[in-house]
Write an enzyme that holds these catalytic residues in place. Structure first.
Site, PDB file in Angstrom:
ATOM      1  N   GLY A  88       0.829  -1.212   0.000  1.00 62.60           N
ATOM      2  CA  GLY A  88       0.000   0.000   0.000  1.00 62.60           C
ATOM      3  C   GLY A  88       0.855   1.250   0.000  1.00 62.60           C
ATOM      4  O   GLY A  88       2.084   1.182   0.014  1.00 62.60           O
ATOM      5  N   GLY A  90       2.692   3.404   1.535  1.00 63.10           N
ATOM      6  CA  GLY A  90       3.327   3.523   2.847  1.00 63.10           C
ATOM      7  C   GLY A  90       3.943   4.887   3.068  1.00 63.10           C
ATOM      8  O   GLY A  90       4.242   5.272   4.202  1.00 63.10           O
ATOM      9  N   ARG A  91       4.161   5.582   1.986  1.00 56.84           N
ATOM     10  CA  ARG A  91       4.705   6.952   2.123  1.00 56.84           C
ATOM     11  C   ARG A  91       4.195   7.840   1.009  1.00 56.84           C
ATOM     12  O   ARG A  91       4.844   8.799   0.619  1.00 56.84           O
ATOM     13  CB  ARG A  91       6.226   6.920   2.118  1.00 56.84           C
ATOM     14  N   ASP A 123       9.229   4.641   7.883  1.00 53.49           N
ATOM     15  CA  ASP A 123       9.006   5.984   8.423  1.00 53.49           C
ATOM     16  C   ASP A 123       8.123   6.903   7.578  1.00 53.49           C
ATOM     17  O   ASP A 123       7.870   8.040   7.961  1.00 53.49           O
ATOM     18  CB  ASP A 123      10.362   6.654   8.699  1.00 53.49           C
ATOM     19  N   ARG A 174       4.068  13.884  -7.280  1.00 54.78           N
ATOM     20  CA  ARG A 174       4.047  13.051  -8.471  1.00 54.78           C
ATOM     21  C   ARG A 174       2.685  13.170  -9.132  1.00 54.78           C
ATOM     22  O   ARG A 174       1.668  13.211  -8.453  1.00 54.78           O
ATOM     23  CB  ARG A 174       4.317  11.620  -8.008  1.00 54.78           C
ATOM     24  N   ARG A 181      -1.945   0.044  -9.595  1.00 53.97           N
ATOM     25  CA  ARG A 181      -0.886  -0.913  -9.930  1.00 53.97           C
ATOM     26  C   ARG A 181      -1.482  -2.298 -10.163  1.00 53.97           C
ATOM     27  O   ARG A 181      -2.595  -2.576  -9.712  1.00 53.97           O
ATOM     28  CB  ARG A 181       0.097  -0.979  -8.739  1.00 53.97           C
ATOM     29  N   ASP A 247       3.855  -4.636  -7.593  1.00 55.00           N
ATOM     30  CA  ASP A 247       3.318  -3.419  -6.975  1.00 55.00           C
ATOM     31  C   ASP A 247       3.928  -2.159  -7.594  1.00 55.00           C
ATOM     32  O   ASP A 247       3.483  -1.052  -7.291  1.00 55.00           O
ATOM     33  CB  ASP A 247       3.555  -3.422  -5.456  1.00 55.00           C
ATOM     34  N   ASN A 248       4.915  -2.339  -8.453  1.00 58.20           N
ATOM     35  CA  ASN A 248       5.492  -1.181  -9.142  1.00 58.20           C
ATOM     36  C   ASN A 248       5.105  -1.165 -10.618  1.00 58.20           C
ATOM     37  O   ASN A 248       5.683  -0.415 -11.405  1.00 58.20           O
ATOM     38  CB  ASN A 248       7.013  -1.174  -9.000  1.00 58.20           C
ATOM     39  N   ASP A 257       7.388   4.384  -9.926  1.00 61.10           N
ATOM     40  CA  ASP A 257       8.227   4.117  -8.757  1.00 61.10           C
ATOM     41  C   ASP A 257       9.710   4.046  -9.120  1.00 61.10           C
ATOM     42  O   ASP A 257      10.308   2.970  -9.237  1.00 61.10           O
ATOM     43  CB  ASP A 257       7.796   2.840  -8.021  1.00 61.10           C
TER      44      ASP A 257
HETATM   45  P1  AMP Z   1       9.065   0.249  -3.237  1.00 60.17           P
HETATM   46  O1  AMP Z   1       9.756  -1.062  -3.508  1.00 60.17           O
HETATM   47  O2  AMP Z   1       9.971   1.381  -2.868  1.00 60.17           O
HETATM   48  O3  AMP Z   1       8.174   0.622  -4.359  1.00 60.17           O
HETATM   49  O4  AMP Z   1       8.160   0.068  -1.929  1.00 60.17           O
HETATM   50  C1  AMP Z   1       7.509  -1.122  -1.557  1.00 60.17           C
HETATM   51  C2  AMP Z   1       6.538  -0.851  -0.428  1.00 60.17           C
HETATM   52  O5  AMP Z   1       7.216  -0.318   0.701  1.00 60.17           O
HETATM   53  C3  AMP Z   1       5.431   0.133  -0.765  1.00 60.17           C
HETATM   54  O6  AMP Z   1       4.275  -0.283  -0.110  1.00 60.17           O
HETATM   55  C4  AMP Z   1       5.954   1.413  -0.172  1.00 60.17           C
HETATM   56  O7  AMP Z   1       4.914   2.311   0.157  1.00 60.17           O
HETATM   57  C5  AMP Z   1       6.643   0.933   1.067  1.00 60.17           C
HETATM   58  N1  AMP Z   1       7.719   1.837   1.511  1.00 60.17           N
HETATM   59  C6  AMP Z   1       8.951   2.011   0.935  1.00 60.17           C
HETATM   60  N2  AMP Z   1       9.668   2.898   1.640  1.00 60.17           N
HETATM   61  C7  AMP Z   1       8.903   3.305   2.675  1.00 60.17           C
HETATM   62  C8  AMP Z   1       9.083   4.211   3.772  1.00 60.17           C
HETATM   63  N3  AMP Z   1      10.215   4.882   3.945  1.00 60.17           N
HETATM   64  N4  AMP Z   1       8.047   4.358   4.628  1.00 60.17           N
HETATM   65  C9  AMP Z   1       6.895   3.678   4.490  1.00 60.17           C
HETATM   66  N5  AMP Z   1       6.669   2.808   3.494  1.00 60.17           N
HETATM   67  C10 AMP Z   1       7.654   2.623   2.602  1.00 60.17           C
HETATM   68 MG    MG Z   2       6.628   0.805  -5.007  1.00 57.58          MG
END
Ligand code: AMP
Ligand code: MG
Length: 472
Positions: A88, A90-91, A123, A174, A181, A247-248, A257
């Protein structure tokens, strides 16, 4: 606000698709570093808005975009080939959906604006380094004609964020027609909620594929085609995405992403741009096949909605969509308009030659329209194979109109070392002028940009060993 026509369409879906919540107000005294007039135009915003103090407040999450209830979306996904369960935003936070003058609905999303229910002990922050990379690269891709999310603004949060070391934080705004996704569909399928898969598909079709309303199978075929064409775009540009997890993967076929990614410099088909990807699952030459793997995961998620035969048929179209588009793009890079039976060999031999000589990918195409010597130098002095290939090419292109080569073969791509130069300028010296210079280069990559030739070249020795990882 800012002349935007806001419409909250995603929130018409039931509450299980997202969590409504305000931004966290990350950091202190957010400071606008850069904003993008080209992206503003996509949502019908005048660049004059950038000077409004409210702009920085809104696009850092410190003030709401009036007229919209922000939300974080839920999705799941396969990461490095393994089911990862719920992920989801997350940030990330959707702070608006704006209708532009062409009738297109655009998502406005903050990245790095704080924790959400989907942060999973992380975070909710984004570091400056990665935000600058995404800001520059999404614009570089757009200028190359490759479908991508866009970047509206880059704001410093003046807060330290802990990764391997403390780093300055940022919020990136963005833009995309949609941030939905493959993983959104997987989420509802793998939690046994077929009705929600249908609702989501119907939402996506109605909003972004209106000509396919009622035709789920036709829509899946279109997603396959867009994904195949995206891969052809990446491969022909020498671009590698470091984390091709489901998810990307954008349901609209956008590059989405930007974390670890790379434009190849020395041509190596097995290039791995992500230091964290030790197995090389997402090596450059694997990416078209990985996208197909991801489409299979999507097909499974849609299996309650679309007949198996139709899903298989859709997937079978992938390879020919990919090959057709890749061939068109590569032929254009060489200026081959007339069809000749030796053309595929000519292209294949060039790539093999480049791989053996580890020639610079971007310059191997760009320099074809210059002096022979400038091209031959990329392959090592007096390389007989390079000389032979060039003679063949010159012979083959007699009678072809090569005057447009400079408009299809960029001089500038976002080389890692160039991105790093922008990052160090901003982080070490607060030097926005260098960021702006590089931003302008990648936004018009086919122009010559007198005085900035160095940024078109491979890295200087002290910048050769840069690594990018999943840490962002
Ligand atoms: P990513 O591989 O960077 O696309 O992220 C995979 C998952 O981790 C997604 O659900 C992001 O929202 C979550 N995520 C990545 N970095 C952070 C962060 N610093 N804080 C919270 N969620 C994160
Ligand atoms: Mg991602």
């Amino acid at each position: 606000m800012f002349g935007l026509k806001l419409e909250n369409h995603y929130a018409r879906l039931p509450g299980e698709f997202y969590t409504l919540m305000p931004g966290e107000k990350v950091g202190v005294r957010p400071q606008l570093l850069h904003a993008n007039a080209g992206a503003a135009a996509l949502i019908g915003m005048e660049p004059a808005a950038f000077a409004d103090p409210a702009f920085t407040q809104v696009f850092s999450g410190h003030a709401p975009l009036e007229g919209f209830s922000p939300l974080a979306m839920v999705y799941s996904g396969h990461q490095f080939g393994v089911w990862a369960g719920q992920l989801g935003d997350g940030r990330a936070l959707l702070i608006g959906q704006a209708r532009n003058a062409h009738g297109e609905l655009w998502d406005i999303q903050l990245k790095g604006a704080g924790e959400t229910p989907y942060s999973r002990h992380a975070d909710g922050r984004a570091v400056m380094r990665s935000s600058i990379r995404e800001y520059l690269c999404s614009e570089a891709m757009a200028a190359l004609g490759i479908p991508t999310t866009r970047a509206l603004a880059l704001v410093a949060t003046n807060e330290q964020v802990w990764r391997e070391i403390p780093e300055p934080g940022a919020v990136l705004t963005r833009l995309a027609r949609s941030h939905i996704r493959f993983g959104h569909f997987e989420h509802f399928f793998h939690t046994g909620r077929p009705e929600q898969v249908r609702q989501l598909a119907d939402h996506v079709i109605a909003e972004y594929f209106p000509h396919l309303v009622g035709d789920h199978a036709g829509w899946f075929g279109e997603v396959v085609k867009r994904t195949a064409e995206l891969m052809a775009g990446w491969q022909s540009a020498g671009f590698a995405h470091g984390v091709m997890n489901t998810d990307n993967m954008s349901i609209l076929g956008l590059t989405l992403d930007y974390g670890p990614f790379g434009f190849m410099e020395d041509y190596d088909p097995g290039f791995i741009c992500n230091h964290t990807d030790q197995q090389g699952r997402y090596a450059f030459d694997m990416q078209p096949a990985i996208a197909h793997w991801n489409l299979r995961a999507l097909a499974l998620a849609l299996s309650g909605l679309i007949a198996k035969e139709a899903l298989i048929g859709g997937l079978e179209g992938y390879e020919s969509h990919y090959r057709t588009r890749y061939r068109v793009l590569m032929r254009a890079r060489l200026g081959l308009a007339r069809e000749d039976e030796g053309d595929d060999r000519l292209i294949g031999d060039l790539l093999a030659l480049m791989a053996r000589a580890r020639a610079d990918y971007t310059l191997s195409f760009r320099n074809l329209s210059g002096e022979d010597m400038d091209w031959l130098k990329l392959f090592g002095v007096a390389n007989p194979d390079a000389q032979a290939w060039l003679s063949r090419y010159r012979l083959r292109t007699q009678g072809e109109d090569l005057s447009g080569l400079g408009a299809v073969n960029p001089k500038y791509v976002l080389r890692n070392w160039v991105a790093e130069t922008a990052i160090r300028a901003v982080e070490d010296r607060g030097d926005i002028a260098t960021l702006d210079r590089i931003f302008k280069l990648v936004q018009s990559p086919f122009e010559t940009h007198d005085g900035d030739e160095a940024f078109a070249a491979p890295p200087p020795p002290e910048m050769r060993e840069l690594e990018v990882s999943c840490s962002s």
